[in-house]
Scaffold this motif. Structure first.
Motif, mmCIF file in Angstrom:
data_model
loop_
_atom_site.group_PDB
_atom_site.id
_atom_site.type_symbol
_atom_site.label_atom_id
_atom_site.label_comp_id
_atom_site.label_asym_id
_atom_site.label_seq_id
_atom_site.Cartn_x
_atom_site.Cartn_y
_atom_site.Cartn_z
ATOM 1 N N ALA A 22 23.889 32.760 -13.837
ATOM 2 C CA ALA A 22 24.214 34.191 -13.790
ATOM 3 C C ALA A 22 23.048 35.043 -13.307
ATOM 4 O O ALA A 22 23.195 36.256 -13.168
ATOM 5 C CB ALA A 22 24.668 34.669 -15.164
ATOM 6 N N LYS A 23 21.893 34.444 -13.085
ATOM 7 C CA LYS A 23 20.681 35.085 -12.576
ATOM 8 C C LYS A 23 19.966 35.915 -13.649
ATOM 9 O O LYS A 23 20.589 36.519 -14.518
ATOM 10 C CB LYS A 23 20.960 35.967 -11.354
ATOM 11 C CG LYS A 23 21.441 35.197 -10.134
ATOM 12 C CD LYS A 23 21.567 36.125 -8.936
ATOM 13 C CE LYS A 23 22.009 35.370 -7.693
ATOM 14 N NZ LYS A 23 22.079 36.249 -6.500
ATOM 15 N N ASP A 38 16.967 36.020 -9.544
ATOM 16 C CA ASP A 38 17.345 34.735 -8.970
ATOM 17 C C ASP A 38 17.884 33.821 -10.066
ATOM 18 O O ASP A 38 17.755 34.109 -11.265
ATOM 19 C CB ASP A 38 16.130 34.092 -8.302
ATOM 20 C CG ASP A 38 16.535 33.120 -7.198
ATOM 21 O OD1 ASP A 38 17.721 32.736 -7.153
ATOM 22 O OD2 ASP A 38 15.661 32.743 -6.402
ATOM 23 N N THR A 39 18.463 32.706 -9.621
ATOM 24 C CA THR A 39 18.979 31.719 -10.576
ATOM 25 C C THR A 39 17.868 30.815 -11.104
ATOM 26 O O THR A 39 18.011 30.238 -12.179
ATOM 27 C CB THR A 39 20.060 30.852 -9.906
ATOM 28 O OG1 THR A 39 19.503 30.230 -8.738
ATOM 29 C CG2 THR A 39 21.253 31.709 -9.505
ATOM 30 N N HIS A 47 9.194 35.478 -19.603
ATOM 31 C CA HIS A 47 10.035 36.572 -20.086
ATOM 32 C C HIS A 47 10.995 36.977 -18.973
ATOM 33 O O HIS A 47 10.591 37.095 -17.808
ATOM 34 C CB HIS A 47 9.191 37.782 -20.492
ATOM 35 C CG HIS A 47 8.152 37.470 -21.523
ATOM 36 N ND1 HIS A 47 8.434 37.393 -22.868
ATOM 37 C CD2 HIS A 47 6.825 37.197 -21.403
ATOM 38 C CE1 HIS A 47 7.334 37.100 -23.536
ATOM 39 N NE2 HIS A 47 6.340 36.969 -22.663
ATOM 40 N N ALA A 48 12.253 37.203 -19.343
ATOM 41 C CA ALA A 48 13.258 37.575 -18.350
ATOM 42 C C ALA A 48 14.250 38.557 -18.949
ATOM 43 O O ALA A 48 14.508 38.556 -20.163
ATOM 44 C CB ALA A 48 13.992 36.335 -17.836
ATOM 45 N N SER A 101 27.501 35.919 -18.194
ATOM 46 C CA SER A 101 28.178 34.624 -18.156
ATOM 47 C C SER A 101 28.048 33.998 -16.768
ATOM 48 O O SER A 101 28.166 34.709 -15.752
ATOM 49 C CB SER A 101 29.660 34.807 -18.512
ATOM 50 O OG SER A 101 30.338 33.577 -18.501
ATOM 51 N N PRO A 102 27.778 32.691 -16.722
ATOM 52 C CA PRO A 102 27.525 31.769 -17.840
ATOM 53 C C PRO A 102 26.149 32.004 -18.456
ATOM 54 O O PRO A 102 25.204 32.371 -17.765
ATOM 55 C CB PRO A 102 27.617 30.391 -17.188
ATOM 56 C CG PRO A 102 27.245 30.636 -15.763
ATOM 57 C CD PRO A 102 27.760 31.994 -15.420
ATOM 58 N N SER A 103 26.061 31.788 -19.751
ATOM 59 C CA SER A 103 24.830 32.098 -20.483
ATOM 60 C C SER A 103 23.987 30.864 -20.790
ATOM 61 O O SER A 103 23.033 30.955 -21.562
ATOM 62 C CB SER A 103 25.182 32.813 -21.789
ATOM 63 O OG SER A 103 26.013 31.988 -22.597
ATOM 64 N N ILE A 104 24.334 29.729 -20.210
ATOM 65 C CA ILE A 104 23.546 28.511 -20.434
ATOM 66 C C ILE A 104 22.228 28.620 -19.669
ATOM 67 O O ILE A 104 22.210 28.902 -18.468
ATOM 68 C CB ILE A 104 24.315 27.262 -19.976
ATOM 69 C CG1 ILE A 104 25.597 27.105 -20.800
ATOM 70 C CG2 ILE A 104 23.446 26.023 -20.097
ATOM 71 C CD1 ILE A 104 26.465 25.952 -20.350
#
Length: 293
Positions: A106-107, A137-138, A153-154, A189-192
């Motif tokens: 989801a970046k 970015d992913t 940190h993001a 989402s997706p939150s993995i």
């Protein structure tokens, strides 16, 4: 000043009237902002979830690549996607040149300066803005040049309204709550989040990895209010300050002119006294010369 008042006897009345008018206008502005506000402040409640690789249900996977002579440690976390704001990862006990790779389909927004304590050694720190400088970015990577620890940190969004409270414009409390919830709501989402650590060589010592995710929910909203008494005192101080800036130089010039005038008058009186004394001495001498012998 006396001449000015003599030429315009209403000057003092004008100054007082103008001061009262300004005070009234400022007071009305404070009153209007107090009794008829359109700004509402909402509060958010943060929920912090922590993950530790050594205590996770899913074990950290180890993969050794013979061709590259690298060891890859991989682990993933299933974060709560409702109003997810922060993703923070800490990796310790790393070897020299180890690479931390974070992947989320989801970046994420991330930058090396994001979430760090500024020491103003980097010219970007003073005016750092994630909206302008963060990479969206992913995949994100960080390298431990000398080993040790990497902190990552993001953000899921650079919109400040989604985290750490905010404000909205609304006609009433109901509309304010609707706008507040709409500003906060977000589903990432997706939150993995997949975490990988790549180290040089055939490593057998698993590094220590921990993660932290932050979800923020709507807590409360209230009308923005000000203390009318305090604001009135500030307004009064502003008016007094403005008039002081105008009147103090004028009075300074006036008193300086009066002091100079008094000095000139004193000099004139002294000169007049000397002239009178000289004339008196001259008359006495003349009378002595004409006296009968």
């Amino acid at each position: 000043m006396r001449k000015a008042l003599a030429q315009n006897p209403n000057l003092l009345r004008t100054l007082v009237g103008l001061s009262v008018t300004l005070i009234f206008m400022l007071s009305y502005a404070v009153y209007g902002a107090t009794v008829s506000p359109s700004v509402y402040i909402y509060q958010t409640e943060a929920t912090v979830d922590t993950y530790n690789a050594s205590e996770a249900d899913e074990e950290v996977q180890r993969y050794y690549n013979d061709d590259d002579n690298t060891t890859t440690w991989s682990w993933q976390i299933n974060a709560n996607d409702a109003n997810l704001t922060w993703v923070n990862i800490t990796a310790t006990e790393l070897s020299d040149g180890a690479v931390l790779r974070v992947t989320n389909i989801a970046k994420l927004y991330s930058h090396e300066l994001l979430g760090n304590t500024y020491d103003l050694q980097n010219p970007l720190e003073e005016e750092f803005s994630c909206a302008d400088l963060c990479d969206y970015d992913t995949k994100h990577e960080r390298t431990a040049e000398d080993g040790g620890t990497i902190e990552f940190h993001a953000l899921t969004s650079v919109d400040p309204a989604r985290r750490s409270n905010g404000s909205v414009f609304a006609a009433d409390l109901t509309e304010a709550e609707e706008k507040s919830r709409a500003a906060i709501y977000y589903e990432h989402s997706p939150s993995i989040v997949r975490i990988e650590i790549i180290e040089q060589g055939n490593r057998s010592t698993e590094p220590s990895v921990s993660a932290e995710t932050v979800n923020e929910e709507f807590s409360s909203v209230e009308v923005f209010s000000v203390d009318a008494g305090t604001e009135f005192l500030w307004a009064l101080a502003a008016v007094v300050g403005c008039f002081s800036m105008v009147l103090i130089p004028s009075f300074t010039v006036y008193f300086a002119a009066r002091a100079k005038e008094k000095r000139d008058e004193a000099k004139l009186q002294l000169a007049q006294a000397k002239v009178d004394q000289h004339l008196s001495d001259a008359e006495q001498g003349s009378n002595g010369d004409t006296a009968p012998k």
